[in-house]
Design an enzyme around this catalytic site. Structure first.
Site, PDB file in Angstrom:
ATOM      1  N   LYS A  77       0.839  -1.200   0.000  1.00 33.72           N
ATOM      2  CA  LYS A  77       0.000   0.000   0.000  1.00 33.72           C
ATOM      3  C   LYS A  77       0.878   1.257   0.000  1.00 33.72           C
ATOM      4  O   LYS A  77       0.579   2.232  -0.684  1.00 33.72           O
ATOM      5  CB  LYS A  77      -0.927  -0.026   1.220  1.00 33.72           C
ATOM      6  N   SER A  78       1.962   1.201   0.758  1.00 31.57           N
ATOM      7  CA  SER A  78       2.852   2.367   0.844  1.00 31.57           C
ATOM      8  C   SER A  78       3.427   2.732  -0.517  1.00 31.57           C
ATOM      9  O   SER A  78       3.455   3.908  -0.909  1.00 31.57           O
ATOM     10  CB  SER A  78       3.996   2.081   1.829  1.00 31.57           C
ATOM     11  N   ARG A 109       2.530   6.079  -3.398  1.00 30.92           N
ATOM     12  CA  ARG A 109       3.580   6.906  -3.985  1.00 30.92           C
ATOM     13  C   ARG A 109       3.589   6.792  -5.511  1.00 30.92           C
ATOM     14  O   ARG A 109       3.778   7.798  -6.214  1.00 30.92           O
ATOM     15  CB  ARG A 109       4.930   6.503  -3.387  1.00 30.92           C
ATOM     16  N   GLY A 112      -4.328   8.468   6.392  1.00 37.50           N
ATOM     17  CA  GLY A 112      -3.349   9.448   6.831  1.00 37.50           C
ATOM     18  C   GLY A 112      -2.309   9.739   5.763  1.00 37.50           C
ATOM     19  O   GLY A 112      -1.843  10.876   5.622  1.00 37.50           O
ATOM     20  N   SER A 139       5.862  11.926  12.263  1.00 34.95           N
ATOM     21  CA  SER A 139       5.494  11.004  11.199  1.00 34.95           C
ATOM     22  C   SER A 139       6.359  11.289   9.985  1.00 34.95           C
ATOM     23  O   SER A 139       6.506  12.440   9.577  1.00 34.95           O
ATOM     24  CB  SER A 139       4.017  11.145  10.824  1.00 34.95           C
ATOM     25  N   SER A 140       6.891  10.241   9.393  1.00 37.73           N
ATOM     26  CA  SER A 140       7.677  10.415   8.170  1.00 37.73           C
ATOM     27  C   SER A 140       6.804  10.853   7.009  1.00 37.73           C
ATOM     28  O   SER A 140       7.313  11.294   5.968  1.00 37.73           O
ATOM     29  CB  SER A 140       8.392   9.105   7.816  1.00 37.73           C
ATOM     30  N   ASP A 195       3.418  -0.291  12.424  1.00 39.34           N
ATOM     31  CA  ASP A 195       2.263  -0.968  11.839  1.00 39.34           C
ATOM     32  C   ASP A 195       2.223  -2.464  12.112  1.00 39.34           C
ATOM     33  O   ASP A 195       1.158  -3.084  12.030  1.00 39.34           O
ATOM     34  CB  ASP A 195       2.221  -0.727  10.326  1.00 39.34           C
ATOM     35  N   LYS A 215      -9.834  -1.044   4.520  1.00 34.97           N
ATOM     36  CA  LYS A 215      -8.908   0.096   4.466  1.00 34.97           C
ATOM     37  C   LYS A 215      -7.619  -0.268   3.751  1.00 34.97           C
ATOM     38  O   LYS A 215      -7.070   0.551   3.006  1.00 34.97           O
ATOM     39  CB  LYS A 215      -8.621   0.587   5.885  1.00 34.97           C
TER      40      LYS A 215
END
Length: 413
Positions: free
Chosen positions: A19-20, A24, A90, A162-163, A291, A391
């Site tokens: 997902k990350s 991007r 987020g 948070s990064s 996470d 989600k």
């Protein structure tokens, strides 16, 4: 409410795409000039929020199966105003706030769940310094309007909140006219996520330099995103549930992972090896991998000896207060786990008794952790608000059943 029987899982699971990295890649393709193809996409609620956000900025996105074809807006589309519905994501919110300053007119951000309560002070202060519009509503729900363009220059940013804030700036600053730097003023947590950002940026033609300690980032201006054919790799944060199930005695094979991945959550592999050892006491630092801590806590609860999970303060500002939620729900199943400051202290047990009603706290990672916990329970569990897995992992329950999970469908609300 669903009822989950204490069955062992067996079979092969292909983990969903990261997902990350998908967030991007969709953003980079949406900002590029020309047509990109993004392969191995799963349409979770969070990724849909990012796709809709890029459409609001002017990108055209078509979906066929697990592939997206994206005609980027290339910053040439004239926009007078736009609304971005971040849902509960987020990442979408924090990536898009600085990106929105690239476009004309105000941008209004809305969202759901606890998103409006998650920290945004980093951007509030930054916008104030540059006299840009930043108006937030008074309710707990996300209601934020911004307007104006960020200037290139030197930025100082904290690295311990948070990064995602840093990633938002790294996505935006290369497109400004002048050169910029970001100086990190504190310890940088979740460095792995910054590595992912830099990796995807590089794939789309954006080059950013940094020192060995990740304290200073040098960003040349006037760069442009280049359209690409990009494949999203498997997600270690989702694989963590199945890998933990392995450790807990479920013969599940996990496919689709890059052993050389830059994902910080690849740390789950070495953490589980540590939990599998005969050490009487272990200390595991969760600062870089918030996470996967709920599922690590589950695995630790069934491991020999005592485990301390430390540096967990950031778990309190996720979709739920995961520190409290993890302790409460695993304790309800029979784990010996307590909160000490921002740590979880766990004493291993041989099995969990189950036979209890537990709650996901409407947090996708809690729901999936509790599903795996059911496999080591003596009695069935009842799980409230199981649908929140949409989600990040919308077909989780289907996969869970395919490998032997038994869910009482009649009790699903």
């Amino acid at each position: 409410m669903i009822k989950i029987e204490p069955n062992k899982l067996k079979g092969t699971v292909t983990v969903p795409p990261s997902k990350s990295m998908a967030h991007r890649a969709v953003i980079c393709a949406g900002l590029a000039t020309g047509q990109s193809v993004i392969r191995n996409i799963q349409l979770s609620d969070d990724i849909i929020a990012t796709m809709e956000g890029m459409r609001a900025f002017g990108a055209t996105i078509e979906q066929a199966g697990n592939t997206l074809t994206i005609d980027g807006c290339g910053l040439e589309t004239a926009r007078t105003s736009q609304e971005i519905d971040c849902n509960e994501s987020g990442s979408t919110l924090r990536f898009f706030v600085p990106l929105a300053t690239l476009f004309e007119g105000p941008t209004h951000f809305v969202g759901r769940g606890k998103l409006g309560q998650r920290p945004l002070d980093t951007y509030r202060e930054l916008f104030s310094l540059q006299n840009l519009r930043y108006e937030s509503g008074s309710s707990e729900n996300l209601d934020l309007t911004i307007e104006g363009q960020l200037s290139s220059g030197n930025y100082e940013m904290r690295g311990d909140v948070s990064s995602q804030f840093i990633t938002g700036m790294l996505l935006t600053l290369p497109l400004l006219d002048g050169n910029s730097t970001i100086d990190i003023t504190t310890h940088l947590e979740s460095k792995g996520y910054i590595d992912l950002t830099l990796s995807v940026l590089s794939a789309f033609g954006i080059i950013i330099k940094h020192d060995d300690d990740y304290k200073t980032f040098e960003i040349k201006g006037n760069q442009r995103y280049q359209a690409q054919d990009y494949t999203v790799e498997g997600d270690y944060s989702q694989a963590a549930f199945w890998l933990s199930a392995q450790l807990l005695g479920n013969p599940v094979e996990v496919d689709g992972l890059d052993q050389e991945s830059l994902q910080g959550d690849r740390e789950i592999v070495s953490i589980l090896e540590q939990l599998h050892s005969d050490e009487e006491e272990r200390i595991i630092d969760g600062a870089q991998v918030p996470d996967i801590i709920p599922t690590v806590a589950l695995a630790a609860s069934l491991s020999k000896g005592k485990t301390k999970l430390i540096n967990l303060e950031r778990l309190r500002i996720k979709e739920s207060d995961r520190l409290v939620a993890t302790q409460k729900e695993l304790s309800a199943l029979g784990a010996h786990i307590e909160i000490v400051g921002d740590q979880l202290h766990i004493e291993g047990v041989s099995s969990l008794r189950g036979g209890a009603e537990v709650w996901s706290h409407k947090d996708h990672r809690m729901a999936m952790m509790l599903a795996v916990a059911s496999t080591v329970c003596e009695k069935p569990i009842q799980l409230k608000d199981s649908e929140c897995v949409k989600k990040s992992y919308p077909d989780f329950w289907e996969v869970f059943k395919e490998v032997g999970g038994e869910i009482n469908e009649r009790s699903m609300g």
